[in-house]
Structures are given as C-alpha cells and as structure tokens.
Write a protein that holds these residues in place. Structure first.
Motif, mmCIF file in Angstrom:
data_model
loop_
_atom_site.group_PDB
_atom_site.id
_atom_site.type_symbol
_atom_site.label_atom_id
_atom_site.label_comp_id
_atom_site.label_asym_id
_atom_site.label_seq_id
_atom_site.Cartn_x
_atom_site.Cartn_y
_atom_site.Cartn_z
ATOM 1 N N PHE A 61 -25.610 -31.927 -23.119
ATOM 2 C CA PHE A 61 -25.439 -30.562 -23.775
ATOM 3 C C PHE A 61 -24.586 -29.895 -22.743
ATOM 4 O O PHE A 61 -24.507 -30.778 -21.390
ATOM 5 C CB PHE A 61 -27.306 -29.797 -24.464
ATOM 6 N N ASP A 63 -24.251 -25.596 -21.912
ATOM 7 C CA ASP A 63 -24.435 -24.460 -22.302
ATOM 8 C C ASP A 63 -23.431 -23.334 -21.989
ATOM 9 O O ASP A 63 -23.236 -22.679 -20.999
ATOM 10 C CB ASP A 63 -25.750 -24.508 -21.152
ATOM 11 N N LEU A 126 -25.668 -27.776 -31.029
ATOM 12 C CA LEU A 126 -26.297 -26.631 -30.177
ATOM 13 C C LEU A 126 -26.922 -27.024 -29.687
ATOM 14 O O LEU A 126 -26.788 -26.485 -28.323
ATOM 15 C CB LEU A 126 -27.776 -26.215 -31.344
HETATM 16 N N1 DCM Z 1 -31.164 -28.699 -25.064
HETATM 17 C C1 DCM Z 1 -29.966 -28.492 -25.234
HETATM 18 N N2 DCM Z 1 -29.205 -26.957 -24.477
HETATM 19 C C2 DCM Z 1 -31.044 -26.974 -23.174
HETATM 20 C C3 DCM Z 1 -31.665 -27.784 -23.690
HETATM 21 C C4 DCM Z 1 -31.906 -28.813 -24.461
HETATM 22 O O1 DCM Z 1 -29.077 -28.687 -26.541
HETATM 23 N N3 DCM Z 1 -29.553 -25.961 -22.838
HETATM 24 C C5 DCM Z 1 -31.397 -30.139 -26.204
HETATM 25 C C6 DCM Z 1 -31.481 -31.451 -25.825
HETATM 26 C C7 DCM Z 1 -32.793 -32.158 -26.874
HETATM 27 C C8 DCM Z 1 -33.326 -30.430 -27.096
HETATM 28 O O2 DCM Z 1 -32.834 -29.252 -26.818
HETATM 29 O O3 DCM Z 1 -31.805 -32.402 -27.688
HETATM 30 C C9 DCM Z 1 -35.187 -29.777 -26.563
HETATM 31 O O4 DCM Z 1 -34.741 -30.079 -25.200
HETATM 32 P P1 DCM Z 1 -35.771 -30.447 -24.075
HETATM 33 O O5 DCM Z 1 -36.121 -31.842 -24.955
HETATM 34 O O6 DCM Z 1 -35.480 -31.198 -23.244
HETATM 35 O O7 DCM Z 1 -36.760 -29.546 -24.620
#
Ligand code: DCM
Ligand code: DCM
Ligand code: DCM
Ligand code: ZN
Ligand code: ZN
Length: 275
Positions: A61, A63, A126
């Motif tokens: 991802f 942020d 997301l």
């Molecule tokens: N995720 C994300 N952004 C973040 C943290 C996690 O998009 N800052 C995504 C990665 C996985 C989901 O969210 O698809 C759940 O993450 P985790 O399993 O690391 O909690």
C-alpha cells in the motif's frame, strides 16, 4: 484486495499477454502455478506474515496523507512513501528485477509474483490512503456482521458479487471482465488505463522515464475514489443492503479490470517491446 480480487487481476492479465510475455511467464513462474498468473497473484499475501518476508508488508500500500473527507485527494512520493518503501517503490523495484538477467530464476519468479500482486493492490482505493489506516480502523456493518471498511472493499463486496452474479466462480468473473474489455462497455476506456505503457515504444526509449511515473499515476487514479465515493456511506447502515454496495460494484469491476489490463501491458512492454 483479498484472494478473489487478486486472482481476477491475474486471470485478466493472462488473457492479454502477447507471445514473448506469455513465454516468460510459462518459463519463469513457479511451476506449481501451472503457468497461470491468476493462482500466482495471491502468493505475496501468503508470505507477508512469515518472518522471512515481513519486510514486504509495507509494499502492499501507500499511506497517502491527504484529506479525503474534505474532498482533497492526492498521492505524493516524498510525502507518502517513506524509507522502508511502499507500493510505488515496490513496483519500480520488481519491474527492474523481473527483467534483470543477472538474477536467478527464483528471484525473477518472485519479482513476477510481487508485480502481479502489487499491480492489483494499487487499484484498491483504500490501499492508496492513510486515513484510518486505509479504512482498517473504521468499523462498519456488512451483510449483518461487524466488519471494517477496508475489508469490505478487499473482500466483502467482491464475495457477495461473485455469489450473486458469477456462481461463486472467480474464473467466470474474470472472463466476464475480459469480454467487457475486448468488446463491451469497458472497451472504449481500456486504452486510457495503459496510457503509461506506450504500446509503440520500446523499453529502451523509455529509459529516461522514472520507473515511479506509472505507479504514481495508478495510485492517484485509485486514490481519487477515496474523495468521490469510498467514505460516502451512511453511518450505522448495513453497507451490503444499501446503494453503497450497488454503487461500489462498478468501481470494483473497473479497478480489477484496470489491474489486469495494465499488468498484461506492463509485461508485454517488458518482454515483447509492445503492449
Ligand atoms: N493496509 C493498508 N494500509 C495500511 C495498512 C494495511 O492498505 N496502512 C492493508 C493491507 C491489508 C489490510 O490493509 O490488505 C490489512 O492489513 P494488516 O493485515 O497488515 O492489518
Ligand atoms: N529485501 C531487501 N530489499 C528490498 C526488499 C527485500 O533487502 N527492497 C530483503 C533482503 C533480505 C531482507 O530484506 O531478505 C533483509 O535484508 P538485509 O539482510 O539486507 O537486512
Ligand atoms: N529482494 C528484493 N528486492 C531487492 C533486494 C532483495 O525483493 N531490491 C528480495 C529478493 C530475495 C530476498 O530479498 O528473495 C533476499 O535478497 P538477497 O538475494 O539480496 O539476499
Ligand atoms: Zn487490503
Ligand atoms: Zn496485498
């Protein structure tokens, strides 16, 4: 995306590979996947909680520190991708590694599996958002159960759509999207999805283009939905039984289609010199 979304992206890409890219995939992809990007697309998620691959977790991802609830969406490499890396630098890294003939077959197989996965994740709105940990910290109700907004987009809405319209078959869903790209309602848009992979340009002539240029463009495209749709649900409502779900499905369809079509174009450019 969850497993279903990633597999759809892989199967769509497979359908659009040209001969050189298809040959690379069949030769270099771990034989347990039978030459198919669909099943291989989930590998990166299957290893990310193993100690040996923990470093890859932030690669799924970016942020984006924007303000989607105030209508301000953006992705910036320097602001949003820190030194440990993010999906933008991961795509650049694995694009280089997949074509690096000095690497072993195993390393190039791994690079292909990471690319197949990350070109999928970069289309999930997301996965290109920092707000509430990409929606992971937003509790919602979905189909009568407690869930979080991120998981509803990764998995919940896709599972419901598969059950309702595709006999629970990921392959059927992917086939339907391939048809829509080839000759249906998505045909006219598809060339725009691969604007960053110039079909007439050889890799060598793109040498001056930053390897981050396309990943950033793709992330911004996905991130824009965070302003236009993703956070605009009615608090307390069941997201599966409101217009939120029916409005999200066309977005998910087009994002998965983009991921697959771009992955094919990317590999075709790398291994065939055309997309
Ligand atoms: N995720 C994300 N952004 C973040 C943290 C996690 O998009 N800052 C995504 C990665 C996985 C989901 O969210 O698809 C759940 O993450 P985790 O399993 O690391 O909690
Ligand atoms: N690793 C890395 N650079 C990346 C991605 C992964 O060095 N862009 C890997 C290599 C090793 C692990 O992280 O498996 C730890 O690396 P090191 O031994 O260099 O700390
Ligand atoms: N690795 C990576 N990206 C890099 C360097 C390394 O993904 N830029 C991965 C590939 C190998 C693992 O880390 O699976 C171990 O790396 P090395 O071969 O450098 O020890
Ligand atoms: Zn996710
Ligand atoms: Zn992922």
């Amino acid at each position: 995306w969850g497993d279903d979304g990633h597999e759809v992206v892989g199967y769509i890409a497979q359908a659009f590979l040209t001969s050189g890219a298809a040959s690379f995939v069949s030769e270099y992809l771990d034989s347990s996947y039978d030459g198919q990007l669909g099943p291989a697309a989930t590998w990166a998620d299957s290893v990310k909680y193993e100690k040996a691959y923990e470093w890859s977790q932030p690669y799924h991802f970016v942020d984006a520190m924007d303000s989607p609830l105030s209508g301000s969406c953006s992705v910036e490499e320097t602001r949003d991708c820190d030194s440990e890396g993010c999906i933008l630098t991961a795509i650049a890294n694995y694009t280089t590694r997949v074509t690096d003939t000095s690497l072993s077959k195993t390393q190039r197989d791994e690079a292909l599996k990471f690319l197949t996965h990350f070109l999928g994740d970069v289309t999930q709105p997301l996965h290109c958002e920092n707000y509430e940990v990409g929606g992971n910290d937003i509790s919602v109700t979905f189909n009568g159960a407690s869930d979080n907004l991120h998981s509803v987009w990764d998995t919940g809405m896709i599972e419901l759509n598969l059950k309702a319209n595709y006999d629970d078959s990921v392959a059927d869903y992917a086939d339907a999207l391939v048809q829509r790209i080839q000759s249906g309602d998505l045909q006219s848009q598809a060339s725009g999805w691969i604007a960053c992979v110039n079909p007439t340009e050889k890799l060598d002539s793109r040498a001056t283009i930053s390897p981050l240029e396309c990943p950033i463009e793709w992330a911004r495209d996905a991130n824009a939905y965070d302003c236009s749709y993703v956070f605009q649900y009615t608090k307390g409502s069941d997201l599966a039984t409101t217009s939120y779900y029916t409005g999200a499905i066309p977005i998910i369809d087009v994002q998965l289609a983009k991921g697959g079509y771009r992955l094919a174009a990317w590999l075709n450019t790398l291994f065939d010199g055309s997309s």
